[in-house]
Design a protein around this motif. Structure first.
Motif, PDB file in Angstrom:
ATOM      1  N   SER A 142       0.746  -1.307  -0.202  1.00 57.75           N
ATOM      2  CA  SER A 142      -0.469  -0.030   0.546  1.00 57.75           C
ATOM      3  C   SER A 142       1.145   1.306   0.112  1.00 57.75           C
ATOM      4  CB  SER A 142      -1.329  -0.123   1.420  1.00 57.75           C
ATOM      5  OG  SER A 142      -0.165  -0.360   2.275  1.00 57.75           O
ATOM      6  N   LEU A 143       0.201   2.491  -0.592  1.00 57.50           N
ATOM      7  CA  LEU A 143       1.174   3.432  -0.740  1.00 57.50           C
ATOM      8  C   LEU A 143       0.417   4.512   0.510  1.00 57.50           C
ATOM      9  CD1 LEU A 143       1.492   3.800  -4.388  1.00 57.50           C
ATOM     10  CD2 LEU A 143       3.282   2.613  -2.577  1.00 57.50           C
ATOM     11  N   ARG A 144       1.112   6.043   0.652  1.00 62.51           N
ATOM     12  CA  ARG A 144       0.423   6.749   1.205  1.00 62.51           C
ATOM     13  C   ARG A 144       0.925   7.663   0.467  1.00 62.51           C
ATOM     14  NH1 ARG A 144       0.943   7.290   6.926  1.00 62.51           N
ATOM     15  NH2 ARG A 144      -1.212   8.795   7.673  1.00 62.51           N
ATOM     16  N   GLU A 150      -0.425  17.547   5.622  1.00 61.27           N
ATOM     17  CA  GLU A 150      -0.979  15.783   5.728  1.00 61.27           C
ATOM     18  C   GLU A 150      -0.611  14.725   5.248  1.00 61.27           C
ATOM     19  OE1 GLU A 150      -5.473  16.751   6.798  1.00 61.27           O
ATOM     20  OE2 GLU A 150      -5.485  16.859   4.896  1.00 61.27           O
ATOM     21  N   TRP A 151      -0.631  13.242   5.495  1.00 58.91           N
ATOM     22  CA  TRP A 151      -0.630  11.903   5.093  1.00 58.91           C
ATOM     23  C   TRP A 151      -1.604  12.216   4.696  1.00 58.91           C
ATOM     24  CZ3 TRP A 151       3.574  10.027   2.691  1.00 58.91           C
ATOM     25  CH2 TRP A 151       4.340  10.351   3.684  1.00 58.91           C
ATOM     26  N   ILE A 165       6.057   9.522  -1.082  1.00 54.52           N
ATOM     27  CA  ILE A 165       4.998   8.771  -0.770  1.00 54.52           C
ATOM     28  C   ILE A 165       5.855   7.575  -0.314  1.00 54.52           C
ATOM     29  CG2 ILE A 165       4.836   7.227  -1.624  1.00 54.52           C
ATOM     30  CD1 ILE A 165       4.877   8.525  -4.895  1.00 54.52           C
ATOM     31  N   GLU A 166       4.639   7.201   0.991  1.00 59.07           N
ATOM     32  CA  GLU A 166       5.180   5.867   1.289  1.00 59.07           C
ATOM     33  C   GLU A 166       4.615   4.838   1.050  1.00 59.07           C
ATOM     34  OE1 GLU A 166       3.437   4.346   5.821  1.00 59.07           O
ATOM     35  OE2 GLU A 166       3.688   6.345   5.812  1.00 59.07           O
ATOM     36  N   VAL A 167       5.993   4.239   1.187  1.00 57.46           N
ATOM     37  CA  VAL A 167       5.598   3.056   0.341  1.00 57.46           C
ATOM     38  C   VAL A 167       5.465   1.419   1.220  1.00 57.46           C
ATOM     39  CG1 VAL A 167       5.928   0.826  -0.898  1.00 57.46           C
ATOM     40  CG2 VAL A 167       6.340   3.465  -1.257  1.00 57.46           C
TER      41      VAL A 167
END
Length: 202
Positions: A142-144, A150-151, A165-167
């Motif tokens: 998933s990604l954020r 904010e995320w 981007i958070e993986v």
């Protein structure tokens, strides 16, 4: 009596040797697993660090409305899939049969993280891309996205890239792994990546 002592020593020696062999096999398996994980992270690092501000066409469709397409079952993924264009291929004087911007996607099928790559960002119908299996034993991908304040779990802003981007990867053996990438764009000054907390960090 001597035979009984010899038999006891032989059994003990066999158990020690067998345990050493089993431990060695487990160690080699862990080494191979870590190599596969490091290889997958190298691919992701190279791709997510160089996301391009470019719309793209897939299967001959109209251009995408966003620079990053992130949807359920995208690319026939079992869950979430992502697709975007990225820089990174130097092509002086257009000598080679490819551009300097290509298209890439990530998906999970049957617990395997796969990378899908296309030579060009605009592809005709039927072009399924080149598939590279990267990592087995993947329970979730998933990604954020970070917009500067904010995320969010989704990214639907047209003509704009997120700041970061958070993986997130959840593996059957290592638990949850997290990578955070700063995204280079006209609005962002630099590109880099960092590791942050999950159950495990790499």
């Amino acid at each position: 009596m001597a035979i009984a002592i010899f038999a006891s020593l032989s059994i003990a020696a066999y158990q020690v040797v067998n345990q050493v062999q089993r431990s060695n096999a487990v160690s080699l398996s862990q080494v191979d697993r870590l190599k596969a994980l490091q290889r997958a992270l190298v691919f992701m690092d190279n791709d997510f660090r160089q996301i391009a501000q470019r719309h793209f066409r897939t299967n001959g469709s109209d251009p995408s409305s966003e620079y990053i397409m992130y949807q359920d079952y995208l690319l026939d993924s079992d869950g979430k899939g992502v697709m975007f264009t990225h820089y990174g291929f130097f092509n002086p004087m257009q000598q080679f049969p490819r551009g300097e911007v290509t298209k890439v996607g990530y998906r999970v099928k049957n617990k395997v993280l796969q990378r899908v790559w296309w030579r060009y960002p605009d592809t005709p119908a039927g072009d399924k891309g080149e598939v590279t299996p990267l990592l087995t034993g993947v329970d979730a991908f998933s990604l954020r996205f970070y917009n500067g304040s904010e995320w969010s779990d989704e990214w639907e802003e047209a003509n704009k890239l997120p700041k970061a981007i958070e993986v997130d990867l959840t593996l059957q053996d290592f638990g949850k792994l997290k990578r955070i990438y700063l995204v280079a764009s006209n609005d962002n000054d630099s590109s880099s990546s960092s590791d942050s907390g999950g159950n495990n960090d790499t």
